[in-house]
Design an enzyme around this catalytic site. Sequence first.
Site, mmCIF file in Angstrom:
data_model
loop_
_atom_site.group_PDB
_atom_site.id
_atom_site.type_symbol
_atom_site.label_atom_id
_atom_site.label_comp_id
_atom_site.label_asym_id
_atom_site.label_seq_id
_atom_site.Cartn_x
_atom_site.Cartn_y
_atom_site.Cartn_z
ATOM 1 N N TYR B 108 0.734 -1.202 -0.038
ATOM 2 C CA TYR B 108 0.034 -0.020 0.041
ATOM 3 C C TYR B 108 0.878 1.183 0.062
ATOM 4 C CZ TYR B 108 -4.333 -2.568 1.251
ATOM 5 O OH TYR B 108 -5.346 -3.429 1.332
ATOM 6 N N TYR B 147 -0.969 -9.899 0.448
ATOM 7 C CA TYR B 147 0.125 -9.540 1.305
ATOM 8 C C TYR B 147 -0.024 -10.280 2.681
ATOM 9 C CZ TYR B 147 -3.632 -6.105 2.940
ATOM 10 O OH TYR B 147 -4.527 -5.469 3.728
ATOM 11 N N ARG B 157 -3.580 -11.875 3.181
ATOM 12 C CA ARG B 157 -4.798 -11.544 3.019
ATOM 13 C C ARG B 157 -4.847 -12.076 1.514
ATOM 14 N NH1 ARG B 157 -7.821 -7.711 4.205
ATOM 15 N NH2 ARG B 157 -9.518 -9.487 3.917
ATOM 16 N N HIS B 160 -7.608 -8.142 -2.725
ATOM 17 C CA HIS B 160 -8.938 -7.346 -2.427
ATOM 18 C C HIS B 160 -8.858 -6.053 -2.487
ATOM 19 C CE1 HIS B 160 -6.664 -6.953 1.199
ATOM 20 N NE2 HIS B 160 -6.959 -5.909 1.467
ATOM 21 N N HIS B 162 -10.678 -2.632 -1.230
ATOM 22 C CA HIS B 162 -11.715 -1.861 -0.208
ATOM 23 C C HIS B 162 -12.638 -1.218 -0.721
ATOM 24 C CE1 HIS B 162 -9.172 -3.376 3.183
ATOM 25 N NE2 HIS B 162 -8.107 -3.297 2.241
HETATM 26 FE FE LIG Z 1 -6.392 -4.154 2.796
#
Ligand SMILES: [Fe+3]
Lengths: 206, 242
Positions: B108, B147, B157, B160, B162
């Site tokens: 991110y 990640y 995870r 995905h 959000h």
């Molecule tokens: Fe996330």
Amino acid sequence: MTQSLDYLKETASQTAGPYVHIGLAPGAAGFDIYRQELGWDIAGPNARGERIRVEGIVIDGTGSPVKDVLLEAWQANADGIYAHPEGGGEVEEGFRGWGRVITDFATGEWAFDTVKPGRTRGRNVGTQAPHINLWIVARGINIGLNTRLYFEDEAEANAADPVLNLIEWERRRATLIAKRTERDGQTVYRFDIRLQGEEETVFFDI
Amino acid sequence: MTKPGEYYQRDRMWHPPAYDKDYKTSVTRSPQYSLISLQNSISEITGPTFGHNDVDPLDNDLIKNYAQPGQSPIGERIIVHGRVLDENGRPVPNTLVEVWQANAGGRYRHKKDTYLAPIDPNFGGCGRTITDENGYYFFRTVKPGAYPWRNWVNDWRPAHIHLSIFGHAFAQRLITQMYFEGDPLIATCPIVNTIRDKAAIGQLIAALDKNATIPLDSIAYKFDIVLRGRRSTMFENRLEGN
Ligand SMILES: [Fe+3]
């Protein structure tokens, strides 16, 4: 066999996660991408009524500040009108009544500037005391938490408020009352939110 | 004469519970007292409205909205599209949809993300758009990577995106996550599994939509979002009274 009802099911909630700022407040995540971020000015320049600051902290079950929370505020203007087609009338040019607030990553403190809302129409009869609706999301919160902030100096209206009166445990009502102080000539309301523990804030299923 | 009334109550058995010991962060962030059930008042049936002044045309193109001129982010080019509907199956037009995601390496662009996969200089990782009169929306982006995260020692995870959606009332406000069809990490993710109902999880998995791909350019996934529906008051429920 019975007929099936053809309703859809609401999409299930998932946590906003630790990086919610990228999507909803990218400046706080550390980069500049949009012409304007949304939710930074709740009342706008033309709003009538008393200018106030609201500040607080969100505290978890260990007593520690939650430093990665994002709150949204939704409120009526000083006349008790929401900026919405069903809000009860017209609002001032630029009054939106909605804001987005993030905590300081180091301390967990948050604050926003707005105007104090007026009394709003009651669901059935009468009025609701002035209040700001809050919605809280963060990592570890699986579905956004709804609560309401009421004002300490509205004791009479609070005593008659249909929502506060719905809370059977009278001492828990105090968790929704923001404390009024003055600082450098400005009115500041303090509203700490406790996710768990003895003084857990009242949250609503709205 | 019917007047729209309040919103259908949330199915709290369908949504994840606040407390889930396998999603460790929820343990100290979940209210322990029961929620107080509130019938809708004007405060809940209203909510913020957004217009085209609030967003720019490029805001829904994550391939372009942060890239240097003439460059683009690394990763599989994808289109995510679908409709925002309510529980009555009616489209929700003119509502704000915001998205955020990791880059193709699972990193991110956030000062708190320290994963060793690199930042992509051409990828911001956020976008926003307003649904059209039919409730339709679309984004163009790159497929996010999986990640690792600190929960159990070796949790990953699934890929995905959000999503944040407003609807037309504060009662409809929703944040969720979209997953990708066929991802084996979905089944073992503690965040996915905060949801107890398998059908509710299935509703979060976007289907590969070859009809919406752009041949030789981008592959597509379809993701419909359902917000709370609203009662038609066949009998006066006094919500509008004063
Ligand atoms: Fe996330």
